[in-house]
Design a protein around this motif. Structure first.
Motif, PDB file in Angstrom:
ATOM      1  N   LYS A  54      -8.810  -3.060  -2.190  1.00  0.00           N
ATOM      2  CA  LYS A  54      -8.136  -3.696  -1.040  1.00  0.00           C
ATOM      3  C   LYS A  54      -6.876  -4.477  -1.426  1.00  0.00           C
ATOM      4  O   LYS A  54      -5.965  -4.644  -0.622  1.00  0.00           O
ATOM      5  CB  LYS A  54      -9.106  -4.644  -0.320  1.00  0.00           C
ATOM      6  CG  LYS A  54     -10.325  -3.947   0.266  1.00  0.00           C
ATOM      7  CD  LYS A  54      -9.956  -3.036   1.435  1.00  0.00           C
ATOM      8  CE  LYS A  54     -11.182  -2.318   1.992  1.00  0.00           C
ATOM      9  NZ  LYS A  54     -10.825  -1.096   2.713  1.00  0.00           N
ATOM     10  N   GLU A  55      -6.840  -4.982  -2.652  1.00  0.00           N
ATOM     11  CA  GLU A  55      -5.754  -5.914  -3.020  1.00  0.00           C
ATOM     12  C   GLU A  55      -4.404  -5.246  -3.191  1.00  0.00           C
ATOM     13  O   GLU A  55      -3.372  -5.898  -3.224  1.00  0.00           O
ATOM     14  CB  GLU A  55      -6.103  -6.649  -4.328  1.00  0.00           C
ATOM     15  CG  GLU A  55      -7.382  -7.462  -4.280  1.00  0.00           C
ATOM     16  CD  GLU A  55      -8.623  -6.638  -4.627  1.00  0.00           C
ATOM     17  OE1 GLU A  55      -8.511  -5.398  -4.732  1.00  0.00           O
ATOM     18  OE2 GLU A  55      -9.686  -7.239  -4.763  1.00  0.00           O
ATOM     19  N   GLU A  86      -9.465   3.988  -1.827  1.00  0.00           N
ATOM     20  CA  GLU A  86      -9.336   3.221  -0.574  1.00  0.00           C
ATOM     21  C   GLU A  86     -10.065   1.875  -0.659  1.00  0.00           C
ATOM     22  O   GLU A  86      -9.733   0.938   0.059  1.00  0.00           O
ATOM     23  CB  GLU A  86      -9.932   4.020   0.604  1.00  0.00           C
ATOM     24  CG  GLU A  86      -9.201   5.308   0.923  1.00  0.00           C
ATOM     25  CD  GLU A  86      -7.910   5.095   1.696  1.00  0.00           C
ATOM     26  OE1 GLU A  86      -7.623   3.952   2.079  1.00  0.00           O
ATOM     27  OE2 GLU A  86      -7.179   6.086   1.898  1.00  0.00           O
ATOM     28  N   ALA A  87     -11.069   1.811  -1.539  1.00  0.00           N
ATOM     29  CA  ALA A  87     -11.876   0.598  -1.640  1.00  0.00           C
ATOM     30  C   ALA A  87     -11.129  -0.539  -2.340  1.00  0.00           C
ATOM     31  O   ALA A  87     -11.547  -1.696  -2.273  1.00  0.00           O
ATOM     32  CB  ALA A  87     -13.167   0.902  -2.395  1.00  0.00           C
ATOM     33  N   LYS A 117       0.823  -1.217   0.000  1.00  0.00           N
ATOM     34  CA  LYS A 117       0.000   0.000   0.000  1.00  0.00           C
ATOM     35  C   LYS A 117       0.857   1.267   0.000  1.00  0.00           C
ATOM     36  O   LYS A 117       1.802   1.383   0.785  1.00  0.00           O
ATOM     37  CB  LYS A 117      -0.891   0.018   1.246  1.00  0.00           C
ATOM     38  CG  LYS A 117      -2.000  -1.010   1.231  1.00  0.00           C
ATOM     39  CD  LYS A 117      -3.205  -0.456   0.523  1.00  0.00           C
ATOM     40  CE  LYS A 117      -4.350  -1.453   0.490  1.00  0.00           C
ATOM     41  NZ  LYS A 117      -5.351  -1.092  -0.535  1.00  0.00           N
ATOM     42  N   ASN A 147      -3.043  -1.151  -4.836  1.00  0.00           N
ATOM     43  CA  ASN A 147      -3.257   0.297  -5.005  1.00  0.00           C
ATOM     44  C   ASN A 147      -3.993   0.594  -6.307  1.00  0.00           C
ATOM     45  O   ASN A 147      -3.720  -0.036  -7.339  1.00  0.00           O
ATOM     46  CB  ASN A 147      -1.901   1.015  -5.065  1.00  0.00           C
ATOM     47  CG  ASN A 147      -1.063   0.768  -3.818  1.00  0.00           C
ATOM     48  OD1 ASN A 147      -1.383   1.274  -2.747  1.00  0.00           O
ATOM     49  ND2 ASN A 147      -0.012  -0.038  -3.957  1.00  0.00           N
TER      50      ASN A 147
END
Lengths: 142, 114
Positions: free
Chosen positions: A121-122, A118-119, A83, A124
């Motif tokens: 998740k895996e 932000e949604a 991230k 960027n």
């Protein structure tokens, strides 16, 4: 509406050939030379950050989505690495007399909007948007 | 990126051709480090053949500039293309570096100014 999808290996060798393709697309989207070179630089810096920081030099895949419409050109970068949200990086003190730390500054200076999803998740997902026109107050016209 | 290095006495000229990015900048860094390790007093970088540069290129020059400063060496950048000049402008580094419009002017600058 023009859309194109690229899948790049996360390695520095891909940068130059990809810039060639992107330069051509930006020309087709109607951007003049100076803006084209600016957008190329911003995307290149974002890709370099993914290669260096998100994947840390390890193999990986970067998906690039190019979307152009009469109001804007949007480039979306997706990776499955560590991230990293460039929108939270504070501005550097300029002129910066230490090597490094300018890439995100270039991206923020050149692009009109930068949205970190932000949604996603895996890894960027970064939306880089350049508006084709702005109203007299310099605000976005979408 | 092609890098040609020529030496004329204490003047070292690096002529760069191509794109300077995260992929190609390590090669330039290596050449500049070689010169810094020899404490080269005058280094001129001819940039007229560079049509693209990113922050990796800028970082390479900042590093070389800082190293040269430590031993009172000089680094002059010459004949920046519009694209490369634009990158220096965004970084607000035009005033930090010695920049010459032409290679001839850069040579004169290095010959005259101590």
């Amino acid at each position: 509406m023009m859309k194109k999808r690229f899948e790049l290996a996360s390695k520095s060798e891909v940068l130059s050939p990809f810039r060639k393709e992107l330069r051509q697309l930006l020309g087709q989207a109607g951007w003049e030379k100076k803006s084209t070179e600016g957008i190329l630089l911003a995307v290149d810096e974002a890709l370099t950050n993914i290669i260096r920081h998100a994947y840390g030099g390890q193999p990986g895949t970067i998906v690039v989505l190019f979307e152009d419409d009469p109001a804007k050109t949007e480039i979306i970068l997706e990776d499955l690495g560590k991230k990293f949200d460039p929108t939270t990086v504070p501005p550097p003190e300029l002129p910066r007399q230490k090597p490094g730390g300018l890439g995100v500054h270039f991206i923020k200076t050149i692009m009109d909007r930068l949205v970190y999803d932000e949604a996603f998740k895996e890894g960027n997902r970064l939306h880089m948007i350049k508006l084709k026109s702005k109203n007299p107050k310099g605000e976005e016209v979408l | 990126m092609k890098i040609q290095v020529t030496s004329e006495g204490d003047l070292h000229i690096l002529e760069l051709v191509g794109e300077l990015d995260y992929h190609s900048s390590p090669e330039l860094r290596e050449k500049l480090n070689e010169l810094a390790s020899k404490q080269a007093s005058k280094v001129l970088v001819d940039l007229k053949g560079v049509d693209y540069m990113d922050s990796s290129g800028i970082a390479t020059f900042v590093e070389a500039f800082q190293k040269a400063k430590r031993y009172q060496g000089r680094l002059v950048l010459a004949e920046l293309t519009d694209t490369v000049r634009g990158v220096f402008e965004i970084a607000k580094l035009e005033s930090i570096f010695e920049i010459s419009p032409t290679v001839i002017e850069a040579r004169e600058r290095l010959a005259v100014k101590a």
